[in-house]
Design a protein around this motif. Structure first.
Motif, PDB file in Angstrom:
ATOM      1  N   SER B 189      47.462 -66.865  40.655  1.00  0.00           N
ATOM      2  CA  SER B 189      48.610 -66.227  41.300  1.00  0.00           C
ATOM      3  C   SER B 189      48.766 -66.701  42.748  1.00  0.00           C
ATOM      4  CB  SER B 189      48.417 -64.705  41.228  1.00  0.00           C
ATOM      5  OG  SER B 189      49.196 -64.069  42.152  1.00  0.00           O
ATOM      6  N   ASN B 190      47.629 -66.838  43.442  1.00  0.00           N
ATOM      7  CA  ASN B 190      47.702 -67.284  44.842  1.00  0.00           C
ATOM      8  C   ASN B 190      48.111 -68.744  44.960  1.00  0.00           C
ATOM      9  OD1 ASN B 190      47.159 -65.475  47.113  1.00  0.00           O
ATOM     10  ND2 ASN B 190      45.526 -64.827  45.748  1.00  0.00           N
ATOM     11  N   LYS B 193      51.693 -68.804  44.438  1.00  0.00           N
ATOM     12  CA  LYS B 193      52.386 -68.282  45.620  1.00  0.00           C
ATOM     13  C   LYS B 193      52.516 -69.391  46.679  1.00  0.00           C
ATOM     14  CE  LYS B 193      50.652 -65.014  48.438  1.00  0.00           C
ATOM     15  NZ  LYS B 193      50.142 -63.666  48.721  1.00  0.00           N
ATOM     16  N   GLN B 217      60.859 -72.829  36.085  1.00  0.00           N
ATOM     17  CA  GLN B 217      59.509 -72.301  35.812  1.00  0.00           C
ATOM     18  C   GLN B 217      58.668 -73.239  34.954  1.00  0.00           C
ATOM     19  OE1 GLN B 217      58.966 -68.065  34.843  1.00  0.00           O
ATOM     20  NE2 GLN B 217      61.165 -67.912  34.940  1.00  0.00           N
ATOM     21  N   VAL B 286      53.734 -64.215  35.469  1.00  0.00           N
ATOM     22  CA  VAL B 286      53.814 -62.954  36.213  1.00  0.00           C
ATOM     23  C   VAL B 286      53.999 -63.254  37.708  1.00  0.00           C
ATOM     24  CG1 VAL B 286      52.540 -60.871  36.872  1.00  0.00           C
ATOM     25  CG2 VAL B 286      52.472 -61.666  34.517  1.00  0.00           C
ATOM     26  N   ALA B 287      53.194 -64.222  38.199  1.00  0.00           N
ATOM     27  CA  ALA B 287      53.279 -64.578  39.621  1.00  0.00           C
ATOM     28  C   ALA B 287      54.662 -65.139  39.960  1.00  0.00           C
ATOM     29  CB  ALA B 287      52.197 -65.613  39.959  1.00  0.00           C
ATOM     30  N   ARG B 289      57.469 -64.534  38.450  1.00  0.00           N
ATOM     31  CA  ARG B 289      58.440 -63.444  38.415  1.00  0.00           C
ATOM     32  C   ARG B 289      58.420 -62.682  39.749  1.00  0.00           C
ATOM     33  NH1 ARG B 289      61.603 -61.417  34.546  1.00  0.00           N
ATOM     34  NH2 ARG B 289      61.078 -63.122  33.181  1.00  0.00           N
ATOM     35  N   ARG B 290      57.209 -62.580  40.300  1.00  0.00           N
ATOM     36  CA  ARG B 290      57.078 -61.847  41.572  1.00  0.00           C
ATOM     37  C   ARG B 290      57.608 -62.656  42.739  1.00  0.00           C
ATOM     38  NH1 ARG B 290      51.236 -60.125  42.734  1.00  0.00           N
ATOM     39  NH2 ARG B 290      51.924 -59.840  44.859  1.00  0.00           N
ATOM     40  N   PHE B 291      57.207 -63.936  42.784  1.00  0.00           N
ATOM     41  CA  PHE B 291      57.524 -64.730  43.974  1.00  0.00           C
ATOM     42  C   PHE B 291      58.868 -65.438  43.911  1.00  0.00           C
ATOM     43  CE2 PHE B 291      52.765 -64.955  43.722  1.00  0.00           C
ATOM     44  CZ  PHE B 291      52.577 -63.919  44.616  1.00  0.00           C
ATOM     45  N   ARG B 293      61.440 -64.222  42.083  1.00  0.00           N
ATOM     46  CA  ARG B 293      62.457 -63.190  41.825  1.00  0.00           C
ATOM     47  C   ARG B 293      63.525 -63.715  40.874  1.00  0.00           C
ATOM     48  NH1 ARG B 293      60.614 -59.751  45.469  1.00  0.00           N
ATOM     49  NH2 ARG B 293      60.007 -60.576  47.466  1.00  0.00           N
TER      50      ARG B 293
END
Lengths: 225, 294
Positions: B189-190, B193, B217, B286-287, B289-291, B293
């Motif tokens: 995830s990091n 990011k 993606q 998941v990451a 989707r978070r970063f 948007r």
């Protein structure tokens, strides 16, 4: 407001407010017919870019409806936005190039998203790059180009997928007289091939002696639509 | 969306950001290595427990007053139970003979002892196909309720002890799996990011020219799959080499040979590699989707 038959772009009562109370656009009524070439002008901060941004879903109106090529943008789902953007070629004021990529790679991006075959893609990208006079700099990185050349790469990228609508946000802002004339000539040529063009500029000389429709934005209000 | 384009973009991205991708792959690999080590230990322990359990026979001691005529019926009843491989009746006389054989050098021990003092019994072997310690326990508790039965024995203390230990190891493997998965998810995830931040402009431009979520993606997800599969494959290969090396060093000891240690089955390793790849893809999705948007 001038009424046109089968408008490809239509704005009804469109307003845009930014918090806390900055009114960017107010009650815009506008129809642009298919194949039309219009100039959009007005002083800096009059709302030209905001209006253009609404046409490719980068901005949502606070009120009113925006319809582009039959699509009501307020009802578009996130997954439908790319479909709209493939129909609208945008020449950005700040170019929005990938500076560590070559001219070819920058222009090819618009076709890669369409999933075009490599051979087709290469042929079309070369044609367009040569068309904007950068044939000899195809494999140079964008960062190595002058401002005017970068502007032309941005134009090439916007038109390479032959979109029916082209939005040009100050496309000649960084160009000298000669290059400006070339860009306007290129836009005229694209328009002659059937593209609908909105050309935002505050350079009066570009439309002074033009027969094209002129839209004037002042403090978020449209005059001469 | 053409998979070829996404694949090429992913490979290009992997090459351009080689160091970042390799660092992530290394962390995924190390995480997998710890997990493979625990799995290997647990797998072999389970094998030992099962092998030991398979060699155990359930012995059913009958009450002395059970009539001789009742034996065939009892035999049939036991043989008819689910999961029974074989049943052997051991009469009091035969049991005594076995005892005599056991004490053949000190036969005076049994002098004067009634040859019928030992209870008759049944020796039961559990079917290997359905073998499970729980099954032995069920059969034993079922049999002990029969009125003719005095006592049921199956080396319970050993089985229970081994089983308890095996349970602890399994728990440790599960716990390590959770911790390692969380660690891997955090690292992946990091990395995503950082990559997203580094490529914010490119992503924005891709969106503006009509790139779909899949197009944007896709290369990230594919790169994550590469990281997961390469990392886990490296972990498997490394642990296999270490296993062979350690086994080679210990080969001369009888104890190790009797344990007949094995490496993880090929199917399991394949599944592990695939699962690692898919897990990295899921973490990345998941990451993103978070970063992003999206």
């Amino acid at each position: 407001m001038i009424s046109v038959d089968h408008p490809i772009i239509e704005l009804k009562g469109v307003g845009k407010k930014y918090l806390p109370d900055i009114l960017a656009l107010e009650n815009i009524e506008l129809q642009i017919s298919k194949g039309e070439f219009v100039f959009l002008t007005g002083p800096s901060g009059s709302g030209k870019s905001t209006l253009l941004r609404m046409l490719y879903c980068a901005e949502e109106p606070t009120s009113g409806t925006v319809t582009v090529d039959g699509m009501d943008l307020s009802s578009l789902s996130i997954s439908q936005v790319p479909q709209l953007r493939r129909k609208v070629g945008v020449i950005f004021q700040d170019f929005k190039l990938l500076y560590n990529k070559t001219v070819f790679e920058n222009v090819a991006l618009s076709l890669e998203v369409l999933g075009l075959k490599r051979s087709q893609l290469e042929k079309r990208v070369r044609q367009v790059i040569e068309g904007v006079g950068l044939g000899d700099k195809m494999h140079r990185k964008a960062v190595q180009l002058s401002g005017g050349e970068q502007q032309r790469v941005a134009i090439a990228r916007a038109v390479v997928n032959r979109p029916p609508i082209i939005l040009a946000d100050e496309p000649t802002g960084n160009l000298d007289r000669k290059r400006t004339r070339e860009v306007v000539a290129l836009m005229n040529e694209l328009n002659a091939r059937g593209a609908t063009i909105i050309f935002a500029t505050h350079d009066d000389s570009l439309f002074e002696h033009s027969h094209r429709r002129l839209l004037l934005l002042e403090k978020g209000r449209l005059k001469g639509a | 969306m053409a998979f070829g384009i996404i694949f090429k973009r992913a490979v290009r991205d992997f090459r351009q950001n080689f160091v970042t991708h390799m660092m992530t792959t290394l962390v995924v690999g190390l995480t997998c290595l710890i997990f493979v080590f625990f799995s290997l230990f647990s797998f072999n322990l389970q094998q030992v427990v099962e092998r030991f359990g398979r060699q155990l026979a359930v012995i059913v001691y009958l009450k002395k007053d059970v009539a001789q005529e009742a034996i065939p019926a009892l035999y049939q009843r036991i043989a008819g139970l689910e999961g029974i491989e074989s049943v052997k009746f051991v009469s009091s006389e035969e049991a005594f003979k076995r005892l005599e054989k056991f004490f053949k050098d000190e036969d005076e021990v049994l002098q004067g002892v009634d040859p019928l003092f030992l209870p008759p019994s049944f020796e039961i072997q559990i079917n290997r196909a359905v073998y499970h310690i729980d099954r032995i326990k069920t059969i034993a508790s079922q049999l002990s309720k029969w009125p003719e039965v005095e006592k049921v024995q199956y080396g319970r203390a050993w089985v229970d002890r081994l089983e308890a230990f095996s349970r602890v190891v399994r728990g440790a493997v599960a716990a390590s799996a959770v911790i390692l998965l969380l660690t891997a998810a955090f690292v992946v995830s990091n990395t995503i990011k950082l990559t997203v931040y580094a490529r914010q402009e490119e992503i924005e431009i891709m969106r503006l020219v009509g790139g779909t979520s899949g197009f944007i993606q896709g290369p990230f997800l594919l790169a994550a799959f590469f990281q997961g599969t390469i990392g886990s494959s490296a972990a498997i290969i490394l642990s296999f080499l270490a296993y062979r090396y350690i086994l080679g060093m210990l080969d001369y000891t009888g104890l190790v040979r009797s344990l007949s240690l094995q490496f993880l089955p090929f199917g399991y390793t394949l599944l592990f590699v695939l699962a690692s790849g898919l897990f990295c893809v899921a973490g990345t999705a998941v990451a993103l989707r978070r970063f992003l948007r999206l």
